[in-house]
Motif scaffolding. Sequence first.
Motif, PDB file in Angstrom:
ATOM      1  N   CYS A  26       9.562 -43.940  17.790  1.00 30.32           N
ATOM      2  CA  CYS A  26       8.817 -43.191  16.772  1.00 30.32           C
ATOM      3  C   CYS A  26       9.298 -43.533  15.363  1.00 30.32           C
ATOM      4  CB  CYS A  26       8.955 -41.691  17.039  1.00 30.32           C
ATOM      5  SG  CYS A  26       8.256 -40.625  15.758  1.00 30.32           S
ATOM      6  N   TYR A  27      10.597 -43.400  15.141  1.00 31.21           N
ATOM      7  CA  TYR A  27      11.132 -43.675  13.811  1.00 31.21           C
ATOM      8  C   TYR A  27      11.153 -45.171  13.495  1.00 31.21           C
ATOM      9  CZ  TYR A  27      12.598 -38.864  12.897  1.00 31.21           C
ATOM     10  OH  TYR A  27      12.615 -37.518  12.642  1.00 31.21           O
ATOM     11  N   SER A  29       8.896 -47.300  14.478  1.00 27.18           N
ATOM     12  CA  SER A  29       7.520 -47.613  14.084  1.00 27.18           C
ATOM     13  C   SER A  29       7.247 -47.155  12.662  1.00 27.18           C
ATOM     14  CB  SER A  29       6.538 -46.936  15.042  1.00 27.18           C
ATOM     15  OG  SER A  29       6.704 -47.409  16.357  1.00 27.18           O
ATOM     16  N   GLN A  30       7.802 -45.996  12.289  1.00 29.87           N
ATOM     17  CA  GLN A  30       7.606 -45.510  10.929  1.00 29.87           C
ATOM     18  C   GLN A  30       8.326 -46.398   9.917  1.00 29.87           C
ATOM     19  OE1 GLN A  30       8.559 -41.367  10.427  1.00 29.87           O
ATOM     20  NE2 GLN A  30       7.621 -41.253   8.416  1.00 29.87           N
ATOM     21  N   LEU A  31       9.499 -46.894  10.293  1.00 34.70           N
ATOM     22  CA  LEU A  31      10.250 -47.789   9.412  1.00 34.70           C
ATOM     23  C   LEU A  31       9.486 -49.091   9.170  1.00 34.70           C
ATOM     24  CD1 LEU A  31      12.726 -48.913   7.922  1.00 34.70           C
ATOM     25  CD2 LEU A  31      13.745 -49.422  10.160  1.00 34.70           C
ATOM     26  N   LEU A  55       2.239 -46.507  11.684  1.00 33.77           N
ATOM     27  CA  LEU A  55       2.436 -45.146  11.183  1.00 33.77           C
ATOM     28  C   LEU A  55       1.660 -44.140  12.024  1.00 33.77           C
ATOM     29  CD1 LEU A  55       2.290 -45.726   7.307  1.00 33.77           C
ATOM     30  CD2 LEU A  55       4.310 -45.253   8.706  1.00 33.77           C
ATOM     31  N   SER A  58       3.578 -43.693  15.184  1.00 31.17           N
ATOM     32  CA  SER A  58       4.730 -42.832  14.943  1.00 31.17           C
ATOM     33  C   SER A  58       4.326 -41.359  14.934  1.00 31.17           C
ATOM     34  CB  SER A  58       5.384 -43.200  13.601  1.00 31.17           C
ATOM     35  OG  SER A  58       6.437 -42.316  13.292  1.00 31.17           O
ATOM     36  N   ASP A 219       7.677 -43.563   3.501  1.00 31.55           N
ATOM     37  CA  ASP A 219       7.671 -43.592   4.966  1.00 31.55           C
ATOM     38  C   ASP A 219       8.787 -44.454   5.544  1.00 31.55           C
ATOM     39  OD1 ASP A 219       5.476 -41.878   5.474  1.00 31.55           O
ATOM     40  OD2 ASP A 219       4.064 -43.476   5.026  1.00 31.55           O
ATOM     41  N   TRP A 220       9.029 -45.617   4.923  1.00 29.85           N
ATOM     42  CA  TRP A 220      10.035 -46.517   5.476  1.00 29.85           C
ATOM     43  C   TRP A 220      11.435 -45.921   5.423  1.00 29.85           C
ATOM     44  CZ3 TRP A 220      14.239 -48.174   2.787  1.00 29.85           C
ATOM     45  CH2 TRP A 220      14.195 -48.085   1.389  1.00 29.85           C
ATOM     46  N   GLY A 223      11.748 -43.370   8.132  1.00 29.19           N
ATOM     47  CA  GLY A 223      11.929 -44.107   9.372  1.00 29.19           C
ATOM     48  C   GLY A 223      13.321 -44.678   9.516  1.00 29.19           C
ATOM     49  N   THR A 227      15.802 -43.715  12.415  1.00 25.83           N
ATOM     50  CA  THR A 227      16.215 -44.790  13.313  1.00 25.83           C
ATOM     51  C   THR A 227      17.732 -44.844  13.433  1.00 25.83           C
ATOM     52  OG1 THR A 227      14.241 -46.097  12.764  1.00 25.83           O
ATOM     53  CG2 THR A 227      16.103 -47.265  13.750  1.00 25.83           C
ATOM     54  N   GLN A 258       8.805 -33.575  12.861  1.00 20.89           N
ATOM     55  CA  GLN A 258       8.072 -34.183  11.758  1.00 20.89           C
ATOM     56  C   GLN A 258       6.899 -33.235  11.498  1.00 20.89           C
ATOM     57  OE1 GLN A 258       7.070 -38.292  11.500  1.00 20.89           O
ATOM     58  NE2 GLN A 258       8.621 -38.891  12.966  1.00 20.89           N
TER      59      GLN A 258
END
Length: 263
Positions: A26-27, A29-31, A55, A58, A219-220, A223, A227, A258
Motif C-alpha cells: 500500500c505505502y 504504491s503510494q511512494l 495511487l 494504494s 503523496d510520495w 508513502g 514504507t 489513511q
Amino acid sequence: MQESVESLVSLLESYRGRDKVIRTVCYGSQLVGGVLSRGGGAGAEGASRLGNSLLLLSAQLSRCRTVLRLFDDLAMLAYSSSYGLGAGEEDSGLRCISVLTNMADQLYYPCEHVAWAADAQLIRVKSDKWWLVSTVLWGASLLLGILRSVRVLMLLRRKLRRSEQDRGGSRYFPSIPSGSQLSRQVRAELLSVLSSMADLSNAVHWMPPGFLWAGRFPDWLVGLMGTVSSVIGLIQMNDGGGGSSGGGGDQSDAASPQPHSEG
C-alpha cells in the motif's frame, strides 16, 4: 528461491503477516505513484497515468485494511485484559505508559469503525470528526510507544553497564557482543522508535490544517514514511518479534489509518 517462496506463503497465511505485506504494498504504491505523478519531460503523460493508477491501488489497499480491522477489537480487548494494570511489569513508568497505550489502542478501533460506517453510508453521521478522533488516538499510541521504547532503552543501558561492571570491562554498551540478548533488545527498541516516528509524521500530516505540518506532505512522502515503517515491521517479524510498544505487540502497526479524505 524455493525457501523464499515458502517464507512468503507462510507470511501470507497469517493475519499479521498478510496485513504487513498489504501495508508495505500500500505505502510502496503510494511512494512510487506519488513520484511518477509528479514527473515531467518525455513520457510524462504515461508515467503520470501509471502513477495515478498506483495511487488508486494504494487507496483500495488502505480501505481493505480498514475493513479487516473491523475484527480486531476482541483481540485488543483480550490483550488489554491479560495485561491489566501491568502487575508483572518491574518498572512503574513502563507500567503506566503501557496501560495508557492499551487504552488509546482500545478506543481507536470503535472510533475508526464509526468513521468507516459513516463513509459507507451505513449510519447517518459525519465521518470527519470520527476520523479525526481515530487519528488522534493513533498518534497518541505512537507517541506513547516511543516513550516506552526510550524508557526500555534507558533500563537496558543500566543492565548493560552492570553487566560490564560485573565482568570488569568497559561500561559502554558498544563493547557488548552484537549477538547478546541485550544487544538484540536494544536493536529492536531502536527500530520501534524509528518505525513509530515515521508513522507519527504521517499521523500529524492527517491532522486538521494549521497543526504543525498537517496536510503538507505530498503523496510520495507519505508513502516513504509508511514504507519505512512497514519494512521495519517486516524485519521485526522476521526477527521473531518487535519492540516493546503497542498493545498486543503489534497494535501501533495495525492502527495505521489513511483517512477517507486522503484516498
